[in-house]
Design a protein around this motif. Structure first.
Motif, PDB file in Angstrom:
ATOM      1  N   GLU A  80      39.942  35.312  69.063  1.00  0.00           N
ATOM      2  CA  GLU A  80      41.020  35.553  70.125  1.00  0.00           C
ATOM      3  C   GLU A  80      41.666  34.422  70.887  1.00  0.00           C
ATOM      4  O   GLU A  80      42.615  34.312  71.391  1.00  0.00           O
ATOM      5  CB  GLU A  80      40.484  36.406  70.969  1.00  0.00           C
ATOM      6  N   ALA A  81      40.868  33.386  70.642  1.00  0.00           N
ATOM      7  CA  ALA A  81      41.380  32.035  71.268  1.00  0.00           C
ATOM      8  C   ALA A  81      42.157  31.437  70.332  1.00  0.00           C
ATOM      9  O   ALA A  81      43.035  30.405  70.688  1.00  0.00           O
ATOM     10  CB  ALA A  81      40.110  31.047  71.460  1.00  0.00           C
ATOM     11  N   ASN A  82      42.339  31.751  68.748  1.00  0.00           N
ATOM     12  CA  ASN A  82      43.390  31.102  67.786  1.00  0.00           C
ATOM     13  C   ASN A  82      43.401  29.554  67.883  1.00  0.00           C
ATOM     14  O   ASN A  82      44.313  28.943  67.988  1.00  0.00           O
ATOM     15  CB  ASN A  82      44.697  31.528  68.453  1.00  0.00           C
ATOM     16  N   LEU A  83      41.900  29.082  67.881  1.00  0.00           N
ATOM     17  CA  LEU A  83      41.976  27.519  67.545  1.00  0.00           C
ATOM     18  C   LEU A  83      41.601  27.455  66.294  1.00  0.00           C
ATOM     19  O   LEU A  83      41.150  26.196  66.137  1.00  0.00           O
ATOM     20  CB  LEU A  83      40.536  27.351  68.653  1.00  0.00           C
ATOM     21  N   VAL A  84      41.536  28.094  65.281  1.00  0.00           N
ATOM     22  CA  VAL A  84      41.348  27.693  63.927  1.00  0.00           C
ATOM     23  C   VAL A  84      42.429  28.438  63.161  1.00  0.00           C
ATOM     24  O   VAL A  84      43.043  29.432  63.263  1.00  0.00           O
ATOM     25  CB  VAL A  84      40.156  28.609  63.251  1.00  0.00           C
ATOM     26  N   ILE A  85      42.780  27.543  61.915  1.00  0.00           N
ATOM     27  CA  ILE A  85      43.878  27.824  60.838  1.00  0.00           C
ATOM     28  C   ILE A  85      42.999  28.828  59.800  1.00  0.00           C
ATOM     29  O   ILE A  85      42.206  27.900  59.306  1.00  0.00           O
ATOM     30  CB  ILE A  85      44.420  26.738  60.319  1.00  0.00           C
ATOM     31  N   GLU A  86      43.190  30.097  59.900  1.00  0.00           N
ATOM     32  CA  GLU A  86      42.201  30.864  58.857  1.00  0.00           C
ATOM     33  C   GLU A  86      42.611  30.572  57.497  1.00  0.00           C
ATOM     34  O   GLU A  86      43.662  30.194  56.961  1.00  0.00           O
ATOM     35  CB  GLU A  86      42.592  32.394  59.438  1.00  0.00           C
ATOM     36  N   PRO A  87      41.447  30.990  56.480  1.00  0.00           N
ATOM     37  CA  PRO A  87      41.645  31.105  55.282  1.00  0.00           C
ATOM     38  C   PRO A  87      42.927  31.967  54.892  1.00  0.00           C
ATOM     39  O   PRO A  87      42.927  33.016  55.451  1.00  0.00           O
ATOM     40  CB  PRO A  87      40.150  31.443  54.895  1.00  0.00           C
TER      41      PRO A  87
ATOM     42  N   ARG B 189      48.496  26.459  55.748  1.00  0.00           N
ATOM     43  CA  ARG B 189      48.066  25.266  56.643  1.00  0.00           C
ATOM     44  C   ARG B 189      46.442  24.917  56.465  1.00  0.00           C
ATOM     45  O   ARG B 189      45.996  24.032  57.158  1.00  0.00           O
ATOM     46  CB  ARG B 189      48.636  25.249  58.084  1.00  0.00           C
ATOM     47  N   ARG B 190      45.778  25.634  55.914  1.00  0.00           N
ATOM     48  CA  ARG B 190      44.116  25.722  55.959  1.00  0.00           C
ATOM     49  C   ARG B 190      43.840  24.458  55.422  1.00  0.00           C
ATOM     50  O   ARG B 190      42.827  23.935  56.000  1.00  0.00           O
ATOM     51  CB  ARG B 190      43.740  26.833  55.164  1.00  0.00           C
ATOM     52  N   GLY B 191      44.189  23.807  54.341  1.00  0.00           N
ATOM     53  CA  GLY B 191      43.961  22.820  53.719  1.00  0.00           C
ATOM     54  C   GLY B 191      43.981  21.529  54.822  1.00  0.00           C
ATOM     55  O   GLY B 191      43.276  20.607  54.925  1.00  0.00           O
ATOM     56  N   ALA B 192      45.314  21.749  55.323  1.00  0.00           N
ATOM     57  CA  ALA B 192      45.568  20.250  56.419  1.00  0.00           C
ATOM     58  C   ALA B 192      44.559  20.652  57.627  1.00  0.00           C
ATOM     59  O   ALA B 192      44.180  19.616  57.983  1.00  0.00           O
ATOM     60  CB  ALA B 192      46.854  20.385  56.981  1.00  0.00           C
ATOM     61  N   PHE B 193      44.198  21.838  57.923  1.00  0.00           N
ATOM     62  CA  PHE B 193      43.259  22.004  59.005  1.00  0.00           C
ATOM     63  C   PHE B 193      42.006  21.512  58.827  1.00  0.00           C
ATOM     64  O   PHE B 193      41.220  20.610  59.381  1.00  0.00           O
ATOM     65  CB  PHE B 193      43.339  23.444  59.370  1.00  0.00           C
TER      66      PHE B 193
END
Length: 215
Positions: free
Chosen positions: A79-86, A90-94
């Motif tokens: 819920e904090a939205n601190l991860v770029i999800e699979p 943008r996941r690779g850049a994360f």
């Protein structure tokens, strides 16, 4: 009983994980420890075999290493939205920036503070720090370019790598000549992260503990 216990020393890499705990609004306690002790706290040693901060006691067991603790917390609290999800483009850049900060930036930051980990002779320590600073200049150039569309790595969305970078860039010693102003995007990034109420609450706890130890 709190959901989490953070093993923490003031003004260390633990600040990243500590800030994430505040950002997600977690129920947690801080177990302040002394690092580089010949008699480490037994609970801390059990959680972190090399006695490095941070370490976290959680409902799932213990976790150590800065990035692992921060990412674990962020994924446990989506819920904090601190991860770029699979699945996100943008996941690779994360993942790239998450690992870059640990494998490329952090080792040379450590050298600036603790060359004695590598050499006992003062002249060799000085040479190591100078060589490391040259490497840091290139790393900082890369991060400066990455933050061009900031303030965060992903524009206006703050994610775990932002906390990990900012809690290192607060240390001016990691910049050539101790001057962050040569890196305006990194300076903007640091200011944006440090302006967050979660980070300010974390920093106040660290200042209070540092003052307590001096008293």
């Amino acid at each position: 009983m709190a959901d989490y216990t953070l093993f923490c020393a003031p003004d260390t890499y633990a600040m990243s994980a500590h800030a994430v705990l505040e950002e997600i609004g977690a129920d947690y306690d801080v177990h302040w420890i002394n690092i580089f002790s010949d008699n480490p706290d037994p609970a801390f040693l059990a959680a972190s075999p090399h006695c490095r901060t941070p370490a976290l006691a959680s409902p799932d067991g213990t976790v150590f290493e800065t990035g692992a603790v921060a990412l674990y917390l962020a994924e446990r609290h989506p819920e904090a939205n601190l991860v770029i999800e699979p699945g996100d483009a943008r996941r690779g850049a994360f993942l790239q920036w998450f690992h870059y900060l640990a494998s490329t930036l952090q080792p040379d930051v450590i050298i600036q503070y603790h060359p004695e980990f590598y050499h006992t002779e003062p002249d060799r320590q000085a040479a190591l720090k100078a060589a490391s600073m040259k490497r840091l200049a290139g790393v900082l150039d890369t991060l400066e370019a990455a933050l061009e569309n900031g303030p965060y790595f992903f524009g206006d969305q703050i994610t775990v790598p932002d906390f990990i970078l900012a809690m290192q860039s607060v240390w001016d010693v990691i910049f050539p000549n101790g001057d962050i102003t040569a890196y305006p995007n990194i300076a903007r990034h640091r200011d944006a992260v440090c302006a967050r109420p979660s980070v300010q609450r974390m920093q106040e706890q660290h200042r209070a503990e540092a003052a307590r130890r001096k008293s």
